[in-house]
Design a protein around this motif. Structure first.
Motif, PDB file in Angstrom:
ATOM      1  N   ALA A 151       0.840  -1.202   0.000  1.00 30.55           N
ATOM      2  CA  ALA A 151       0.000   0.000   0.000  1.00 30.55           C
ATOM      3  C   ALA A 151       0.875   1.252   0.000  1.00 30.55           C
ATOM      4  O   ALA A 151       0.535   2.265  -0.623  1.00 30.55           O
ATOM      5  CB  ALA A 151      -0.920   0.005   1.219  1.00 30.55           C
ATOM      6  N   THR A 158       2.082   1.960  -3.553  1.00 26.99           N
ATOM      7  CA  THR A 158       1.037   2.494  -4.427  1.00 26.99           C
ATOM      8  C   THR A 158       0.611   3.901  -4.025  1.00 26.99           C
ATOM      9  O   THR A 158      -0.231   4.500  -4.679  1.00 26.99           O
ATOM     10  CB  THR A 158      -0.207   1.583  -4.403  1.00 26.99           C
ATOM     11  N   ALA A 168      -1.099   4.665  -1.356  1.00 23.99           N
ATOM     12  CA  ALA A 168      -2.461   4.632  -0.814  1.00 23.99           C
ATOM     13  C   ALA A 168      -2.486   5.350   0.534  1.00 23.99           C
ATOM     14  O   ALA A 168      -1.545   5.257   1.323  1.00 23.99           O
ATOM     15  CB  ALA A 168      -2.923   3.185  -0.651  1.00 23.99           C
ATOM     16  N   VAL A 169      -3.554   6.087   0.799  1.00 23.73           N
ATOM     17  CA  VAL A 169      -3.738   6.770   2.085  1.00 23.73           C
ATOM     18  C   VAL A 169      -3.974   5.707   3.154  1.00 23.73           C
ATOM     19  O   VAL A 169      -4.731   4.767   2.906  1.00 23.73           O
ATOM     20  CB  VAL A 169      -4.939   7.737   1.983  1.00 23.73           C
ATOM     21  N   HIS A 172       0.624   7.779   2.108  1.00 22.69           N
ATOM     22  CA  HIS A 172       0.881   8.644   0.956  1.00 22.69           C
ATOM     23  C   HIS A 172       1.704   9.876   1.292  1.00 22.69           C
ATOM     24  O   HIS A 172       2.062  10.632   0.391  1.00 22.69           O
ATOM     25  CB  HIS A 172      -0.465   9.143   0.427  1.00 22.69           C
ATOM     26  N   LYS A 214       4.216   3.209  -9.224  1.00 24.68           N
ATOM     27  CA  LYS A 214       2.855   2.695  -9.012  1.00 24.68           C
ATOM     28  C   LYS A 214       2.678   1.310  -9.628  1.00 24.68           C
ATOM     29  O   LYS A 214       2.030   0.431  -9.043  1.00 24.68           O
ATOM     30  CB  LYS A 214       1.840   3.660  -9.620  1.00 24.68           C
ATOM     31  N   LEU A 238      -9.358   1.441   1.651  1.00 23.15           N
ATOM     32  CA  LEU A 238      -8.177   2.187   1.202  1.00 23.15           C
ATOM     33  C   LEU A 238      -8.465   2.939  -0.097  1.00 23.15           C
ATOM     34  O   LEU A 238      -8.039   4.086  -0.265  1.00 23.15           O
ATOM     35  CB  LEU A 238      -7.000   1.237   0.974  1.00 23.15           C
ATOM     36  N   THR A 260      -8.183   6.863  -0.337  1.00 21.12           N
ATOM     37  CA  THR A 260      -7.098   7.360  -1.179  1.00 21.12           C
ATOM     38  C   THR A 260      -7.602   8.328  -2.236  1.00 21.12           C
ATOM     39  O   THR A 260      -7.040   9.417  -2.432  1.00 21.12           O
ATOM     40  CB  THR A 260      -6.361   6.180  -1.850  1.00 21.12           C
ATOM     41  N   GLY A 319      -6.611  12.299  -2.029  1.00 21.02           N
ATOM     42  CA  GLY A 319      -5.808  12.754  -3.160  1.00 21.02           C
ATOM     43  C   GLY A 319      -6.468  13.886  -3.918  1.00 21.02           C
ATOM     44  O   GLY A 319      -5.831  14.907  -4.220  1.00 21.02           O
ATOM     45  N   VAL A 335      -2.091  10.505  -6.339  1.00 22.42           N
ATOM     46  CA  VAL A 335      -2.654   9.810  -5.168  1.00 22.42           C
ATOM     47  C   VAL A 335      -4.128   9.478  -5.436  1.00 22.42           C
ATOM     48  O   VAL A 335      -4.597   8.362  -5.178  1.00 22.42           O
ATOM     49  CB  VAL A 335      -2.507  10.664  -3.894  1.00 22.42           C
ATOM     50  N   GLY A 395      -6.274   5.692  -5.991  1.00 22.30           N
ATOM     51  CA  GLY A 395      -7.552   5.218  -5.425  1.00 22.30           C
ATOM     52  C   GLY A 395      -8.410   4.526  -6.461  1.00 22.30           C
ATOM     53  O   GLY A 395      -8.997   3.465  -6.212  1.00 22.30           O
TER      54      GLY A 395
END
Length: 507
Positions: free
Chosen positions: A237, A240, A242-243, A246, A269, A298, A302, A306, A330, A334
């Protein structure tokens, strides 16, 4: 004694399918050759290292062509030839094309950036690090055991830390590299702990064997297996963006040389998402009830964080254009997570994964194009603010039109047909899997994103403040902008080239 030793030797020594491993191997060999050549090439001929690197990445990409005729595998168990560490199947080839093609375009951008830096960036080290990272990134989608997966992940990541901080004496660059490094190392440590838990519960590192054995885990080890799944997901995660993993993205993109930011936004990514797909869909389908809801949450978090982050960027702030692209990436992450989450609920997981790959191919082409135009503007406007793009059409009509096209693709509006169709494909994956709430969240976020993409697009065609500043475009930068433009327009004209992955699957 010799008769016993012979079968043992045969079981240890394996033949390597060099054709299957050619794409990452060529990139790695050219990287080493460039590093050694740097010792002997004078400053006046350093550009040769760049062209050699571009040629090496082009050859690596072309090495995928012989693999199209069928699946190949190597480094397999002698007792079970179907269990292998390296597999060049359809999924591998598509992701390797994305990775090596993205690295090639980033290399073209770097040619101009290194020349403009006037010896402030060490060229030999730069090309070696870029090629090493690309080799690791190309190895990852072919990895079919956890050990190879982690090694490929680190080979892709470690050179990237150095690339971010390669500007000697630049505090912003050093801070970005340190933040990127510390957060990445933490995420790697967490995922390694998760992998050790999975190995403890299944007794194997091979993804297909994990999928078989984890179904029959002893009841006492069930909690340990669940913890292993969650911890492993956390590591990927982070990759990538992901929040809530991030936080490194905006500062890292701003502190890194712009071609490196472009490279991280696409190839970084691709590494994270391909690893996430292999872990979830190939190795852990029996635990879909654990990773499915986690990835759905997620994805929603995300894309929302973002897009809201991108919306808050002030046009007159220094580096606001790069920050906007960072927050946008970001948000796009998602969207890319949605089909992977849907695979947990869908009867056809392969089709859902195909939606992620189709969207990733679209995103890679147009996002690299947006960074290429940002690199062009940054040559005369080093602070690279969104407000610096006002009146770009008067100064460079073709660049402005292409940037507008790239932004509309990211927004999912015509004439960016491929962006629209890719978003519809992701929507369909969520709806077909019964994740209606996630489709609604995505719809809201698409509307939010429209505002800042259209705001930037409109700015390109407004009357410039003062005399329009003409942009001289060097040949490598022209090639990068042209290639991304041609690719984006071709995909909009024939979207079935990538959308078919969403219908047929990849595994």
């Amino acid at each position: 004694m010799s008769s016993l030793a012979q079968p043992l030797a045969e079981s240890v020594v394996q033949s390597v399918d060099w054709l299957a491993v050619a794409p990452p191997t060529v990139a790695a060999i050219v990287g080493l050759a460039v590093l050694i050549a740097d010792l002997f090439v004078g400053d006046a001929k350093k550009a040769l290292l760049g062209w050699t690197s571009v040629a090496g990445l082009a050859v690596s990409t072309l090495a995928l062509l012989p693999l199209l005729d069928g699946d190949r595998a190597t480094f397999c168990l002698t007792g079970d030839p179907d269990v292998c560490s390296y597999t060049a199947d359809r999924f591998t080839i598509v992701i390797q094309f994305l990775v090596l093609g993205g690295a090639l375009l980033a290399a073209l951008l770097s040619m101009t950036a290194l020349k403009d830096a006037k010896k402030e960036l060490p060229e030999g080290e730069f090309w070696f690090l870029l090629l090493s990272s690309a080799a690791g990134a190309a190895l990852l989608p072919a990895s079919r055991d956890l050990a190879t997966l982690v090694v490929a992940l680190e080979v892709a990541s470690l050179p990237a830390f150095a690339l971010v901080g390669i500007r000697h004496g630049d505090k912003r660059s050093s801070e970005a590299a340190l933040k990127f490094f510390l957060s990445s190392v933490t995420a790697t440590a967490v995922s390694l702990m998760g992998i050790s838990f999975l190995y403890a519960t299944t007794g194997t590192l091979y993804l297909t064997e994990i999928a078989e054995r984890i179904q029959d885990v002893d009841g006492q080890l069930h909690t340990l297996a669940q913890a292993g799944v969650v911890l492993t997901l956390i590591g990927f995660a982070f990759k990538t963006a992901a929040v809530p993993f991030h936080f490194w993205v905006p500062d890292t993109y701003v502190g890194a040389p712009l071609p490196v930011a472009a490279y991280l936004s696409v190839v970084g990514k691709a590494v994270g998402f391909s690893g996430l797909i292999l872990i979830t869909v190939v190795a852990l389908p029996p635990y879909a009830d654990v990773w499915g809801p986690a990835l759905a949450a997620l994805a929603a978090l995300t894309m929302t964080v973002g897009n809201v982050g991108a919306l808050r960027q002030q046009a007159t702030r220094a580096y606001s254009a790069v920050r906007l692209l960072a927050w946008s990436s970001v948000g796009q992450a998602g969207y890319l997570l949605v089909p992977i989450a849907a695979a947990a609920y869908s009867k056809d997981a392969e089709k859902a994964i195909g939606s992620t790959v189709a969207y990733a191919l679209m995103y890679a082409a147009v996002n690299l194009g947006a960074f290429a135009v940002a690199a062009l503007v940054g040559r005369t406007k080093p602070l690279n603010r969104v407000s610096d793009y006002r009146g770009l059409y008067a100064a460079s009509p073709l660049s402005a039109l292409l940037l507008a096209f790239f932004l509309l693709c990211l927004a999912g509006l015509p004439p960016g047909i491929i962006g629209l169709f890719a978003k519809v494909t992701v929507f369909s994956a969520a709806v077909d899997a019964g994740l209606g709430w996630l489709a609604v969240v995505m719809a809201v976020n698409v509307v939010i994103a429209l505002f800042y993409y259209l705001q930037w697009t409109a700015l390109l065609f407004r009357a410039p403040e003062g005399e329009p500043q003409r942009h001289r475009v060097p040949a490598p930068l022209t090639a990068a902008i042209a290639l991304t433009g041609i690719l984006g327009i071709a995909l909009s004209g024939a979207p079935q080239l990538v959308l078919r992955f969403a219908d047929t699957g990849l595994f």
